[in-house]
Each structure stands twice: as structure tokens, then as C-alpha cells.
Design a protein around this motif. Structure first.
Motif: not given
Length: 310
Positions: A112-114, A122, A124, A126, A129, A134, A136, A177
Motif C-alpha cells: 500500500e505504500r506504492g 495506490p 503513493d 511518500r 505519509s 504523492s 499520483e 491511480e
């Protein structure tokens, strides 16, 4: 999340950094705390460790790990505030400062940190956080020219223009996204023949976005001279880099500390006022052993450079 991370150049970095077991040392990139743990093992009772990390997960992990050790102070802050923070703590000058740059394994592995192009998540990237910018936002709102620039400069990607054009065309229909969506765009942009050789086709673009999101090169550029300022005479700064852009910046900055005259050769006397502030502890960068690369492939590109303040 359990914050597990295989520390790169562990013994080498502490061997070169530690000069006084009762001195104060700074770990600017706490991460999984591998370097900090070994440093604390080698510090005496009078030693002190200040550890920075902007990632709340890393800070929480370290607070639990070092809860019983009064020699440790953990700072949940970007290391760009190094000198300001050490002044506030009244610990200057310090004996050693270590930077282990790049992304820690938990950041890469936690989908989920991308950060990873290997897992759909997602978009992201960052490290902190709480910050607004980001990946995105960059992918969907920055101009084609800006996208091309960061992908070419930070990713050293030869297909930067095609990738930026494909991103802009794709986002005209709907926002990009997720990491999976971006990987597909990149794969479509890079010709099939070029995709068959070399690293994963998205590797360079993802690196570029991560650097841009976290302003990694800008932060490093603004911090290196701070580190030298914070050192006691004989104190050392060590920097572990993972790609050529970081390493070039560190190499050039450390060279500038050597105080070599940059006046034109026909000047009868030096006018540039060059004055040596540091010496290189090792003329060439220190590299991981073959054994380390075997058990931790992420160490392959690591380089350690160390300078000592005069």
C-alpha cells in the motif's frame, strides 16, 4: 507492519564511522535500525545515538526496540533539519554521522505504500505519509515536459519522452491511480525489443517518481554541508548510496571539502580561497562483498563513501 530490513554494508559502515566509543553519533536514516543496533553495541556507557526518520512506522519500531536504552534519542523528522535539530538538542559537535539512502525493505515490500512496480497498489511513494505531494499527483497533474524531465534526469531512462507522452494520453481518459495501471502504460510506451533486455521496464520511471515525490536529491544536497558543520575535528560522515545520481552528488561534495584550488592554471597566486575542510577516509567507494550481494541482491548497487573532518 513488522519493520524488518536487511542492512547493507553493516560492518563496513560502522567500522569506518566509529572513532570514539563514548562520543555522540547520528543515524540520519534509521529505517530498520540495523546500523543503529550495531553502533549501540560498540558504544560505551558514555556514548549517545541520535536517530532520524521521517517514516512513523520506522520510528515506532525503533522506539519499541530501544525502549530500555537511555543512550538513544529518536527524532521523527526529515534529516534535512539535521543541524537545526542537533543545535536544539545541544549535542554539537558530534563524532559521526551516517546516511543510508534509498528505500528500506519494508517500504518496498508493503504494497500500500506504492513504491513497488511488482505489486498493484495506490500510486503513493511518500516516505512521510503526512506530506501532500504523492506520485499520483505528479503522474496526473504535472506537464508532459516536467514528467519527461524527471524520468530522464532521475530515472536515466532513454524512453522518457515516449513514457511521458503515453502517460499524458492515458490520463486524458481517466486518472492513473494505481501502480499496476502505471506499469501497463510504461510497458506500452517502451518498444517490445527494448523490454526484452535489462531490468524491469518500470524500474527507472518508478525510481524517478520516488526521487521527485520525496525530493531526495534536493534534501541530500542541502544536508551534506550541514553534516560536515556538525562534526567535531576527526569526526566522520559516511554516506551509502544506491544509484549514480546520489553517488555523483556525494562524490562531488566530498571532493569540494578537500580544498583543491580551482583557479585557472595561469593565475600566479590562488584567488579562490580553497581551504581543506576534510579528507577522504577511502579514496574509492567501499562496495559490498560478493557474499553480501548473494544473500541480499538489493545491496548490489550500494556504495559507501566516508570523509573525516580536519
Amino acid at each position: 507492519m513488522e519493520f524488518k530490513h536487511v542492512t547493507v554494508l553493516l560492518e563496513e559502515s560502522i567500522d569506518h564511522l566509529l572513532t570514539d566509543p563514548d562520543g555522540t553519533y547520528v543515524d540520519c536514516t534509521l529505517g530498520g535500525a540495523g546500523h543503529s543496533r550495531l553502533l549501540l553495541k560498540r558504544l560505551g556507557p558514555g556514548g549517545k545515538l541520535i536517530a532520524f526518520d521521517q517514516d512513523p512506522a520506522a520510528v515506532k519500531h525503533a522506539q519499541a526496540l530501544f525502549a530500555q536504552d537511555q543512550r538513544v534519542q529518536i527524532i521523527n523528522r526529515n534529516f534535512v533539519y539535521l543541524e537545526e535539530t542537533l543545535k536544539e538538542l545541544d549535542v554539537l559537535p558530534v563524532k559521526g554521522i551516517l546516511f543510508d539512502l534509498g528505500v528500506s525493505s519494508p517500504q518496498l515490500d508493503e504494497a500500500e505504500r506504492g513504491f513497488s512496480y511488482m505489486q498493484d497498489a495506490p500510486l503513493d511513494m511518500r516516505m512521510n505519509s503526512a506530506q501532500a505531494l504523492s506520485a499520483e499527483e505528479i503522474v496526473n497533474e504535472w506537464s508532459a515536459q516536467e514528467l519527461e524531465r524527471i524520468i530522464r534526469e532521475y530515472g536515466e531512462e532513454r524512453w522518457a519522452r515516449r513514457i511521458s507522452d503515453f502517460i499524458v494520453n492515458r490520463r486524458a481518459h481517466s486518472r492513473i491511480e494505481s501502480t499496476g495501471e502505471l506499469v501497463e502504460v510504461i510497458k506500452n510506451a517502451i518498444p517490445a525489443a527494448a523490454r526484452r533486455e535489462g531490468p524491469h521496464p518500470a524500474k527507472r520511471t518508478f525510481q524517478a517518481l520516488r526521487i521527485a515525490v520525496n525530493d531526495e536529491l534536493g534534501v541530500l544536497d542541502r544536508t551534506l554541508d550541514q553534516a560536515l558543520n556538525c562534526l567535531d575535528a576527526g569526526g566522520r560522515v559516511g554516506v551509502i548510496t544506491f544509484h549514480s545520481l546520489e553517488d555523483r552528488l556525494v562524490k562531488q561534495r566530498m571532493q569540494s571539502w578537500l580544498g583543491r584550488c580551482i583557479c585557472p592554471p595561469d593565475f600566479p597566486v590562488c584567488r579562490c580561497g580553497a581551504e581543506a575542510k576534510a579528507r577522504l577516509v577511502s579514496r574509492k567507494p567501499i562496495l559490498p562483498s560478493a557474499e553480501e550481494v548473494d544473500y541480499n541482491p538489493r545491496a548490489r548497487s550500494a556504495k559507501l563513501r566516508v570523509a573525516e573532518k580536519l
